[in-house]
Each structure stands twice: as structure tokens, then as C-alpha cells.
Design a protein around this motif. Structure first.
Motif, mmCIF file in Angstrom:
data_model
loop_
_atom_site.group_PDB
_atom_site.id
_atom_site.type_symbol
_atom_site.label_atom_id
_atom_site.label_comp_id
_atom_site.label_asym_id
_atom_site.label_seq_id
_atom_site.Cartn_x
_atom_site.Cartn_y
_atom_site.Cartn_z
ATOM 1 N N ILE A 431 6.628 -22.263 10.021
ATOM 2 C CA ILE A 431 7.463 -21.882 8.876
ATOM 3 C C ILE A 431 7.870 -20.418 8.980
ATOM 4 N N LEU A 452 6.944 -18.611 -0.542
ATOM 5 C CA LEU A 452 6.293 -19.393 0.512
ATOM 6 C C LEU A 452 5.008 -20.004 -0.054
ATOM 7 N N ALA A 640 5.891 -24.669 2.768
ATOM 8 C CA ALA A 640 7.290 -24.786 2.362
ATOM 9 C C ALA A 640 7.840 -23.437 1.939
ATOM 10 N N ASP A 655 12.728 -25.261 3.339
ATOM 11 C CA ASP A 655 12.107 -25.710 4.595
ATOM 12 C C ASP A 655 10.746 -26.307 4.248
ATOM 13 N N TYR A 656 10.334 -27.316 5.053
ATOM 14 C CA TYR A 656 9.048 -27.956 4.774
ATOM 15 C C TYR A 656 8.444 -28.367 6.110
ATOM 16 N N VAL A 657 7.245 -27.899 6.368
ATOM 17 C CA VAL A 657 6.601 -28.267 7.640
ATOM 18 C C VAL A 657 5.248 -28.935 7.400
#
Ligand code: MCN
Ligand code: SMO
Length: 784
Positions: A431, A452, A640, A655-657
Motif C-alpha cells: 500500500i 491509511l 486501505a 486502494d485496498y490490499v
């Protein structure tokens, strides 16, 4: 044929990213759902539902012209659904098939009618008049727990289903703390909304002299047990079939009173009846879940190393305990799983499940773990703030370290394997945590605030007998069976008692068999979800199917090997121990013959068989149990980035990991699909989904215009990395994964939003984070 094959060792075997076999029929609209079944002379069933949340039924009148209308008293021979528990503090609730004496939530079925069409059946229910005497309504846990009269269940001593507590070295360790952090968190009540709601079709099979119940269920054998028990029939007189199921998510792992009622009609009238829950019924009376309240106090040293945790958890359990899991499941799991992946040693926790005038609380993907992860991770964030460190630094300080594995935690959970800190570090790298910190130095051009969030969790899967017994639910075993038969042309039939309703088992179980027997996946048929055709199993829930039932498939295939090798070796003139199976062929050195030829010898040319072949032949049924009973622990770190608009209160996930480890993956694509589906549901919990009630217990979201779900635009592109640390206890080293995705998103997203709002001194901790709630929190922050 090793136990731990390397990734993609075989084209179709364990580790292959195969497209799912079952998707073709669904994409072409050829699924076999109860809603599109037809049967001659079928009647459709409708229910009259309570308009009040808590009231005595003073009188009922049925108009003279009303035929085929039923109240509780007309259901002869039907027992109330009683979900018992072995937990000492548990108070048992009797859930009548139709309300009797009183109603306990809006939407509770009070009467039932059948007719040739659903509309006519609904019209019939209008011919029933019910007089109600209002009782005080308990919507929230505080008022319900405080009540001393007009209790929800008259015979109870208070409105508390069950309370549990734990205390391990708390006082001693808390006393050593430099830092104390206290926070409250709340998760709202919500629904589950599988695409297909509850569905049941029952008829009498005169040839078999059996009641046949088609149910949209995850647990056909359990439903059979329940129906037989509460209709007072022999189990062998009932067959339950679960055809295609349009999503379960926990909603369909319990016996529903509507299912029992329809089964009773078929048993009584000896012809077909069907009930299909509509969306409004589902939203009002169906799948209620997640309503948890937390009071957390963390005791830590100056670096943020947690010494002890004190927690009070209250669960709003609704009006009834569901069969067979009971409210003890959610309560026990919350108590035991709250510590998450962390290694602290002092723990004090009380967990209560309180009865209220809302529909029964049901297990939902992740079960209590979504709530406890939310509470634990937001506590970690608060602690990090308090000690002035990054949220991930404090987590890395507290996670169980790989060299401590296998690790027994403060609540006696046996973590089997893995590197928890490495998964978090990898997620931070993916991320670009440092990049986010730099970005946050400058104002965004659109005025939004960037944040974050991170979370790490364990997913206990494939729980054993002792685990369920500790939650008070003794009927659930930690083992499963499978039957495997090679067909005369070298294909394979696998029979399992679990049910696949989106998990992709028709593909993944075939991959397991392919790994061992080399049969083409296209020629492997999975028979599942039918008590008349499969071995016994309590079914699919608790991410147990792969480890338990898939484990049994693996064992069954291995047990088939010796006879296959013997016949093949004999046919080829080779030593049987040399024979291996791959790509549909039996191979011994430079000799090979098609598997079909081996199967053909067994079924159709017995004169070709070796004399000492085992007459069990090419068919076996075996049971399987992992080496330990405590479950296998998958784990995962998610992170995220969000953008919060302080003007509108909207939250966008940028964004999402996901870095997950479920041991050896049978099919990484299926694993990712499972995680993505779970995360979509978790995003719903975090930002959108809520079943609000007014003070009279009236549900305020009864349509999909009011009940907001995430759609494709709200679910971002999710990026993955996988670790594969095999479990020492299971076939292939696989661990379960079906629920995991849904556990972390509320924690991750709230963590990210709080990170974004840091400069404003605002913290949010109540799901779902609607724009309204966020704006309110910002306004309060400005006032403070
Ligand atoms: N899998 C794999 N490798 C692993 C672990 C799992 O390839 N190491 C694959 C399995 O082979 C299986 C799938 O992933 O095809 C899920 O396996 P598992 O983790 O054993 O979970 P279950 O099959 O027992 O499914 C139950 C779980 C639960 S409890 C809920 S709730 C949930 C979930 O699955 N409901 C679902 N995922 C769902 N997915 C869909 N589409 N629909 C639901 O109702
Ligand atoms: S909620 Mo899943 O069916 O265990």
C-alpha cells in the motif's frame, strides 16, 4: 503424491488457477433454484406477520370463508423449535413455528395460508384478524437488560440469553501498565441479503414413503435432523435436498420456522408446497446480525506493548436463539477471539447476549470475528496514538512472532503456523505506507483528507468438536466423510454432505481428486447437499468444508489408490507400487494405459482382474479428522487508503490490499474470489448497511431503497499477495478461508478514516459510517 505439492505442480491439481466448473450454468441462467422449480399441483405459502414488536395475542378470528389458513394451534404434532445449549448461564427460548400467546418482533409469523398462487395465499392471510395487547418494547440492550417485568420470555429471570466471562492474570499485568486507553465501539444491526432469500419446497414421495424437502440451505443434514425432531418423525422418513443456493453467508445454516411449517404442510397433505421469502420479508424479519457493543480498556507499556486488556461486550441477540447454534455461538466466539493475533497475557472480558424485540440474531460470514476485529484494531489505533507511534509499529510490537509458532494465546487458541508480522509488513509495502505519510503532508487539491488503515486478524477455521462444545453447541463434530467412486469409463463421482453455494467446491474438490488420481477435472462430478445421496455431514459453515470434507475427499482418493494400482499394474504387466496416475493415464515406467481401461476391467471385464483384488473395488467411503481438534488458523493483513470529504461526509476507498495465508491453496483464484466477496460484504458493514429500528421496534429499512448495499462502484479493485504456510494438521496443509475477507474491512476502513481525521481530533467508532454520521462527528469535533 506428496502431501505438500508445490504450487501449480499439476495443470489441474492442487494450486492450479482453474476457472470454476459451476460458473457456466450460472452465467447461462441454467441454475436449479427453488424459485424456478415447478411441480404439478403445487401450492404457494404466505405468512401473516406481526405488525407489533412486543404484544400479547389477545384474540384471533378467522373469517368463515377462509380456507387453508393456519394458526399455531392448527399445527398438530409440531413442537416449538428449541435450541438448547450446555452453557450454564444460558436461558432457553422456545420459538414456536407460528407465534403463540405473544409476538416478540415485527415480522414474526403469526399465521400461514396456502393457495395456488402466492398472491391468493397472501389474500387469505388478510382474512385473519388478530387482537394485540401492547407490551413494553425492548429495542436496545440497555433497556432490555434492565427490565424486571414484562420480559420477552415470561419464564426467564431477566432478558439475558447468556453471559460468559474470562479472567487471566488481569489484575497483576494491568497494574504494570504505563499507559491506559479506553474506547467504545458499536456495530449496528444489519441484514445479510443473499441474492436468493429463504426458499423451501416440500412434497411427499409416495414411492419412498418419505417427506422430501428442497431447502435453500447450507446444512441439509442438520435441517433434516431439525425437521424430523420438531415434526416428531424418524430421520429416515425425511430427505432434504439443497439444490443451487443463491448465497448463504450464515443465514442458511440454521433451521427456520417457515421451513418447518412448509414441511408440516407436505407431511400433512401429502402434496407439494412452496414458500419463497420476498425481499421485504427478508429485510424486516429475516437475517439480522452484527449488533455488538464494546467497552475496551487497554493497558500497555510506553512502547505500546499490550500487557492486559479489559473488555465488556454486549450483543443484541433479538428475540430467539436459532437452532442449532444458539446465541452461545456469537457470545462464546466473541469472548475467545477478541485478542486476535496478539500475544498479550492479561485478559478480562465479560460477554453478554441480551434478548430484544428484534428478529433472531444469526451467524453472518465472519461471525463474531468482524466485531472483535473492529474493537481490537480500533483499540490498537488508539493505543498507537497515545504512545505516539505508527499504528503498524504498535501492531508489530504485539503480534505473535513466527518463532513462537505453534502458539497458544491468552484464550487458549492454538495458532498452528504462519508469520503474522511478515504479512503486515508486506501489506504496508504494497500500500506504500511511507508514500501515504508523504502525501498527507500536502493538502489534496480537492480538499479531501487522506487516511491509511491497517488490520491483522486470525480466522479460526474448521473448528473441532471441542470448540463447538465450548460454545455450548454439542451437535457439531470436527470431522466429515466423503465417498468416491470411479465410473466405468474412468471418470469420478465424489459425494460429500457439505454444500457448495458459491464457494466453488465443484471445482476445488475435483482439483484435490485430480491431484491424487489424475482424473480430468471435467470428468469429475461432485454430488453434494442431498441427505438421500451423500454421506452425513453437518454442512457448510465456519469455513470448514475444505479442511474437513475436502480432507475426506483426499483420504478417499488415497484409499482408492491401492486397488487402482493393483489392477493397472496387472493389466500392464508392471509392479503395482510403480504405478502413478496423471492426465487420465496409469503410468508405470515407460508403460501406460488410460484410466478408463482400468475402470473398464473392474466393472465390465472381471476376468482380466488380478486374483487378489480387493472386492471393495473402485468405490470407497471414508471419514476424516484433522490431526488436532482446535481448528486451523488462517491469518491475513489488510490495508486501505481512503479519501474523506469533510464537506459531504463521503468516504471513498482509493486502494485496498490483502496479504492472506490460508496454508496451501487448492485454487488461488477461488481463494481470491472468496476474499473479494467477503471484503465487499465487510465494506457494506463499514459504510452502508444498517437495519435501524424506531423506539416501537418498527424496522425502518424495509426496501433496498432504504437499506443501502455496496455496488460495483463502491468496491475498489482489491490487490493480493499470498503466503502459503502449510498447516501441520490438515491434508495438503490447507486452512479455511471462506469467511476471512469479511472480518477486517470495518476495522481497516474506520482506521483509515480516523487517520484522515487525526488533525481534526475526531474519531469514529460506530458502523456504518454514513455521510450523516460522519458529518455529525465532524460537527461535534468542531464544538469540542
Ligand atoms: N479454498 C482453497 N484453498 C484453501 C482454502 C479454501 O482453494 N486453502 C477454497 C475451497 O476449496 C472452497 C472455498 O475456497 O472452494 C471455501 O472453502 P472454505 O474456506 O473451506 O469455506 P467453506 O467452503 O466451508 O464455505 C463456508 C464459508 C462461510 S462460513 C460463509 S458464511 C460464506 C463463505 O464460505 N458464505 C458464502 N463464502 C461464501 N461464498 C459464496 N459465494 N456464497 C456464500 O454464501
Ligand atoms: S456465517 Mo458462515 O455460514 O459460518
Amino acid at each position: 503424491l506428496s502431501d505438500h505439492p508445490t504450487k501449480a505442480a499439476k495443470e489441474q491439481g492442487v494450486g492450479a488457477r482453474l476457472l470454476r466448473k459451476e460458473d457456466a450454468r450460472h452465467l447461462q441462467g441454467k441454475g436449479n433454484f427453488i424459485g424456478n422449480m415447478s411441480m404439478p399441483n403445487i401450492s404457494e405459502v404466505a405468512f401473516l406477520r406481526s405488525p407489533l414488536a412486543h404484544a400479547r395475542i389477545a384474540a384471533t378470528r378467522v373469517a368463515q370463508e377462509a380456507e387453508n389458513v393456519f394458526l399455531r394451534d392448527s399445527l398438530t404434532g409440531v413442537l416449538d423449535i428449541v435450541a438448547d445449549s450446555t452453557l450454564p448461564s444460558y436461558q432457553v427460548s422456545a420459538m414456536p413455528p407460528l407465534a403463540h400467546g405473544k409476538v416478540r418482533y415485527v415480522g414474526e409469523p403469526v399465521a400461514m395460508a396456502f393457495a395456488p398462487t402466492r398472491a391468493q395465499a397472501e389474500d387469505l392471510t388478510e382474512l385473519i384478524e388478530v387482537d394485540y395487547d401492547d407490551l413494553p418494547v425492548y429495542v436496545d440492550v440497555a433497556s432490555a437488560a434492565a427490565a424486571t417485568s414484562d420480559l420477552i420470555h415470561d419464564e426467564w429471570k431477566d432478558n439475558v440469553f447468556v453471559s460468559l466471562s474470562a479472567d487471566k492474570d488481569f489484575d497483576k499485568l494491568a497494574a504494570q501498565a504505563d499507559v491506559v486507553v479506553t474506547r467504545k465501539m458499536n456495530l449496528s444491526r444489519q441484514c445479510m441479503l443473499p441474492m436468493e432469500g429463504m426458499a423451501v419446497l416440500a412434497y411427499w414421495d409416495h414411492q419412498a414413503d418419505q417427506l422430501v424437502v428442497y431447502a435453500s440451505t447450507q446444512v441439509p443434514h442438520l435441517i433434516r435432523t431439525g425437521i424430523a425432531q420438531f415434526l416428531q418423525m424418524d430421520q429416515e422418513q425425511v430427505r432434504v435436498i439443497s439444490p443451487d443456493v443463491g448465497g448463504g453467508f450464515g443465514y442458511k445454516c440454521v433451521l427456520q420456522r417457515e421451513e418447518l411449517c412448509v414441511a408440516w404442510l407436505a407431511k400433512t397433505y401429502k402434496r407439494p408446497f412452496r414458500y419463497l421469502e420476498d425481499r421485504r420479508e427478508h429485510l424486516i424479519a429475516g437475517a439480522n446480525t452484527r449488533e455488538h457493543h464494546y467497552e475496551m480498556t487497554a493497558y500497555a507499556d510506553r512502547k505500546g506493548r499490550l500487557l492486559a486488556l479489559d473488555a465488556k461486550i454486549t450483543i443484541n441477540g433479538g428475540a430467539y436463539s436459532v437452532w442449532p447454534f444458539t446465541t452461545g455461538l456469537e457470545t462464546g466466539q466473541a469472548l475467545g477471539n477478541l485478542p486476535g493475533p496478539y500475544a498479550f497475557q492479561g485478559y478480562r472480558c465479560t460477554t453478554r447476549c441480551v434478548a430484544t424485540n428484534k428478529p433472531a440474531f444469526l451467524p453472518y460470514r465472519g461471525v463474531a470475528r468482524t466485531g472483535v476485529c473492529f474493537a481490537m484494531e480500533l483499540t490498537m489505533d488508539a493505543l498507537a496514538r497515545e504512545v505516539g507511534r505508527e499504528p503498524w509499529e504498535v501492531r508489530l510490537e504485539n503480534l505473535v512472532q513466527p518463532e513462537q509458532m505453534p502458539y497458544v494465546n491468552v484464550t487458549n487458541k492454538h495458532f498452528d503456523s504462519g508469520d503474522y508480522p511478515a504479512s503486515l509488513r508486506r501489506a504496508l509495502e504494497m500500500i506504500d505506507a511511507q508514500g501515504v505519510r508523504e502525501r498527507q503532508q500536502h493538502a489534496e487539491p480537492d480538499g479531501r483528507l487522506i487516511g491509511l488503515g491497517v488490520a491483522t486478524y486470525t480466522e479460526q477455521s474448521a473448528h473441532g468438536t471441542s470448540v463447538f462444545a465450548a460454545w455450548g453447541t454439542p451437535v457439531i463434530p470436527g470431522f466429515d466423510q466423503a465417498a468416491v467412486r470411479m465410473t466405468p469409463d474412468g471418470g469420478l463421482e465424489i459425494k460429500v454432505g457439505v454444500h457448495s453455494h458459491g464457494q466453488g467446491m465443484e471445482t476445488t474438490f475435483a482439483q484435490i481428486a485430480n491431484e491424487i488420481l489424475g482424473v480430468d477435472v471435467a470428468r469429475i462430478r461432485l454430488v453434494h447437499g442431498d441427505t438421500g445421496r451423500t454421506p452425513y455431514s453437518t454442512g457448510t459453515y465456519a469455513s470448514r468444508s475444505l479442511v474437513m470434507s475436502g480432507g475426506a475427499v483426499s483420504r478417499a482418493c488415497k484409499q482408492l489408490l491401492p486397488n487402482l494400482q493393483k489392477i493397472a499394474g496387472h493389466l500392464m504387466g508392471a509392479d503395482s507400487w510403480l504405478v502413478q496416475f496423471e492426465n487420465g493415464m496409469a503410468i508405470a515406467g515407460d508403460k501406460s494405459i488410460p484410466l478408463a481401461q482400468v475402470a473398464n476391467a473392474w466393472y465390465l471385464n472381471p476376468q482380466l482382474l488380478p486374483a487378489d483384488v480387493d472386492p471393495a473395488g473402485l468405490e470407497v467411503s471414508v471419514g476424516y479428522k484433522p490431526k488436532v481438534d482446535t481448528g486451523s488458523f488462517s491469518y491475513c493483513s489488510q490495508a486501505a487508503i481512503v479519501a474523506v470529504d469533510p464537506g459531504t461526509g463521503s468516504v471513498e476507498i482509493l486502494d485496498y490490499v490483502v496479504v492472506e495465508d490460508c496454508g496451501t491453496m487448492i485454487n488461488p483464484m477461488v481463494v481470491e474470489g472468496q476474499a473479494i466477496g467477503g471484503i465487499a460484504q465487510g465494506i457494506g458493514t463499514a459504510l452502508y448497511e444498517e437495519t435501524p429500528y424506531d423506539e416501537y421496534g418498527q424496522p425502518l429499512a424495509s426496501t433496498l431503497a432504504d437499506y443501502v448495499m455496496p455496488g460495483a462502484t463502491e468496491v475498489p479493485n482489491i490487490r493480493f499477495d499470498h503466503f502459503e504456510t502449510p498447516s501441520p494438521h490438515t491434508e495438503f496443509g490447507a486452512k479455511g478461508v471462506g469467511e476471512g475477507g469479511a472480518i477486517a474491512p470495518p476495522a481497516v476502513i474506520f482506521g483509515a478514516v480516523n487517520d484522515a481525521l487525526r488533525g481534526l481530533g475526531v474519531e469514529v467508532s460506530q458502523t456504518p459510517l454514513t455521510p450523516h454520521r460522519l458529518l455529525e462527528a465532524l460537527a461535534q469535533g468542531r464544538e469540542a
